[in-house]
Design a protein around this motif. Sequence first.
Motif, mmCIF file in Angstrom:
data_model
loop_
_atom_site.group_PDB
_atom_site.id
_atom_site.type_symbol
_atom_site.label_atom_id
_atom_site.label_comp_id
_atom_site.label_asym_id
_atom_site.label_seq_id
_atom_site.Cartn_x
_atom_site.Cartn_y
_atom_site.Cartn_z
ATOM 1 N N UNK A 57 13.776 35.671 17.598
ATOM 2 C CA UNK A 57 14.881 35.481 18.549
ATOM 3 C C UNK A 57 16.131 34.960 17.844
ATOM 4 N N UNK A 58 15.945 34.009 16.926
ATOM 5 C CA UNK A 58 17.080 33.480 16.176
ATOM 6 C C UNK A 58 17.721 34.542 15.298
ATOM 7 N N UNK A 59 16.886 35.312 14.610
ATOM 8 C CA UNK A 59 17.406 36.393 13.769
ATOM 9 C C UNK A 59 18.143 37.441 14.582
ATOM 10 N N UNK A 60 17.632 37.722 15.774
ATOM 11 C CA UNK A 60 18.299 38.697 16.650
ATOM 12 C C UNK A 60 19.648 38.163 17.117
ATOM 13 N N UNK A 61 19.690 36.906 17.539
ATOM 14 C CA UNK A 61 20.949 36.314 18.018
ATOM 15 C C UNK A 61 22.003 36.311 16.908
ATOM 16 N N UNK A 62 21.597 35.911 15.716
ATOM 17 C CA UNK A 62 22.541 35.896 14.590
ATOM 18 C C UNK A 62 22.925 37.325 14.214
ATOM 19 N N UNK A 63 21.969 38.245 14.296
ATOM 20 C CA UNK A 63 22.270 39.648 14.018
ATOM 21 C C UNK A 63 23.260 40.232 15.014
ATOM 22 N N UNK A 64 23.158 39.830 16.273
ATOM 23 C CA UNK A 64 24.116 40.311 17.267
ATOM 24 C C UNK A 64 25.520 39.772 16.980
ATOM 25 N N UNK A 65 25.600 38.509 16.547
ATOM 26 C CA UNK A 65 26.904 37.964 16.138
ATOM 27 C C UNK A 65 27.452 38.748 14.939
ATOM 28 N N UNK A 66 26.573 39.049 13.990
ATOM 29 C CA UNK A 66 26.947 39.856 12.820
ATOM 30 C C UNK A 66 27.475 41.226 13.268
ATOM 31 N N UNK A 67 26.871 41.773 14.294
ATOM 32 C CA UNK A 67 27.262 43.097 14.765
ATOM 33 C C UNK A 67 28.595 43.144 15.479
ATOM 34 N N UNK A 68 28.925 42.090 16.217
ATOM 35 C CA UNK A 68 30.189 42.110 16.961
ATOM 36 C C UNK A 68 31.345 41.461 16.200
ATOM 37 N N UNK A 69 31.059 40.704 15.171
ATOM 38 C CA UNK A 69 32.125 40.043 14.406
ATOM 39 C C UNK A 69 33.134 41.009 13.789
ATOM 40 N N UNK A 70 32.738 42.217 13.384
ATOM 41 C CA UNK A 70 33.754 43.124 12.820
ATOM 42 C C UNK A 70 34.887 43.480 13.785
ATOM 43 N N UNK A 71 34.716 43.241 15.062
ATOM 44 C CA UNK A 71 35.778 43.524 16.027
ATOM 45 C C UNK A 71 36.980 42.602 15.779
ATOM 46 N N UNK A 72 36.733 41.393 15.288
ATOM 47 C CA UNK A 72 37.841 40.453 15.051
ATOM 48 C C UNK A 72 38.285 40.426 13.589
ATOM 49 N N UNK A 73 37.660 41.224 12.748
ATOM 50 C CA UNK A 73 38.025 41.249 11.334
ATOM 51 C C UNK A 73 39.401 41.889 11.169
ATOM 52 N N UNK A 74 40.259 41.249 10.385
ATOM 53 C CA UNK A 74 41.606 41.794 10.191
ATOM 54 C C UNK A 74 41.668 42.759 9.014
ATOM 55 N N UNK A 75 40.728 42.662 8.076
ATOM 56 C CA UNK A 75 40.741 43.527 6.902
ATOM 57 C C UNK A 75 40.261 44.935 7.243
ATOM 58 N N UNK A 76 39.130 45.025 7.928
ATOM 59 C CA UNK A 76 38.575 46.326 8.316
ATOM 60 C C UNK A 76 38.053 46.206 9.750
ATOM 61 N N UNK A 77 38.960 46.167 10.703
ATOM 62 C CA UNK A 77 38.515 45.971 12.089
ATOM 63 C C UNK A 77 37.782 47.186 12.648
ATOM 64 N N UNK A 78 36.792 46.888 13.469
ATOM 65 C CA UNK A 78 36.053 47.916 14.195
ATOM 66 C C UNK A 78 36.485 47.833 15.655
ATOM 67 N N UNK A 79 36.453 48.949 16.351
ATOM 68 C CA UNK A 79 36.676 48.881 17.791
ATOM 69 C C UNK A 79 35.312 48.717 18.469
ATOM 70 N N UNK A 80 35.349 48.378 19.744
ATOM 71 C CA UNK A 80 34.090 48.101 20.456
ATOM 72 C C UNK A 80 33.168 49.312 20.483
ATOM 73 N N UNK A 81 33.720 50.497 20.607
ATOM 74 C CA UNK A 81 32.846 51.675 20.646
ATOM 75 C C UNK A 81 32.158 51.875 19.302
ATOM 76 N N UNK A 82 32.837 51.603 18.202
ATOM 77 C CA UNK A 82 32.232 51.727 16.883
ATOM 78 C C UNK A 82 31.113 50.727 16.649
ATOM 79 N N UNK A 83 31.198 49.601 17.349
ATOM 80 C CA UNK A 83 30.164 48.563 17.228
ATOM 81 C C UNK A 83 28.997 48.840 18.176
ATOM 82 N N UNK A 84 29.289 49.295 19.377
ATOM 83 C CA UNK A 84 28.264 49.430 20.415
ATOM 84 C C UNK A 84 27.615 50.809 20.509
ATOM 85 N N UNK A 85 28.312 51.846 20.088
ATOM 86 C CA UNK A 85 27.778 53.211 20.185
ATOM 87 C C UNK A 85 27.366 53.655 18.779
ATOM 88 N N UNK A 86 26.073 53.865 18.567
ATOM 89 C CA UNK A 86 25.609 54.221 17.225
ATOM 90 C C UNK A 86 26.292 55.471 16.664
#
Length: 191
Positions: A57-86
Motif C-alpha cells: 500500500x505504501x509503495x502504491x501510494x508513493x508510486x501514484x505520487x511519482x506518477x502525477x508529479x510530472x504534471x507540475x514539472x517545469x522542465x518536462x511537463x506532462x499533461x493529465x491525459x499523458x499521465x492517466x491514459x496509457x
Amino acid sequence: MLDWLANAPTWYIIRYLGIISYMLLTAGLCLGIVYGFPHWNGKTKASLYKLHTWLTNGGTAIGLLHGVAPVIDTYMPFDWSGVLIPFTAAHRPVLTGLGTLAGYGLLILIFTSDIKTRLGKKLWLAIHLSAYPVFAMAFIHGFFLGTDSASPGIRIMYVTSIAAVLALTAARGLARRKPRQELISAGGKSR
C-alpha cells in the motif's frame, strides 16, 4: 526538510519517489511470496501479511505520487491525459504507459484484496497473480525510463529485485510441491 522539498527540482522528487516506490513494492511482493510458504504458523503468517500489506500500500501510494508529479514539472511537463491514459504521453509513450498500467494494476490488486471474501478465493488468487506482470511493467518502466538506471547502485537494485522475486517464486513452488510429493509417496492423493 520541508524547505528542501519546496525548493528541490521536481525532477529529483519524481526520481526519488519512483525509486522508493519500486523498492517498497519489491519488498511487498517478496513478502507476499514468502507469506505463501506452507510452513508458517498463525501469528507469523499474520505478521507477514500485515507487513506485506503495509509495504504494498505504501509503495502504491508513493508510486501514484511519482506518477502525477510530472504534471507540475517545469522542465518536462506532462499533461493529465499523458499521465492517466496509457501510451499517450509525449515523452517515451510506451515506457510511460507501462508505468501508468502498473499503477492501475496496483490499484486493482489493492481493491480486490479488500473485497477478497466477496470474490472467492479462486478468482481473487487469479487476479492477485497479476502482481507478477504488474511488477514486470514497473521494472521495465523504471529500468529503461529512469535517468538513474546507468548508476551502478541502481542497476544492482534492479538486478537484485528481479533475482529475489524469481528465487522466492521458485522456492515457494518447491515448498508447495514437496508436501504433495510426500503425500503421494505415502499413498495419499494429491490435490
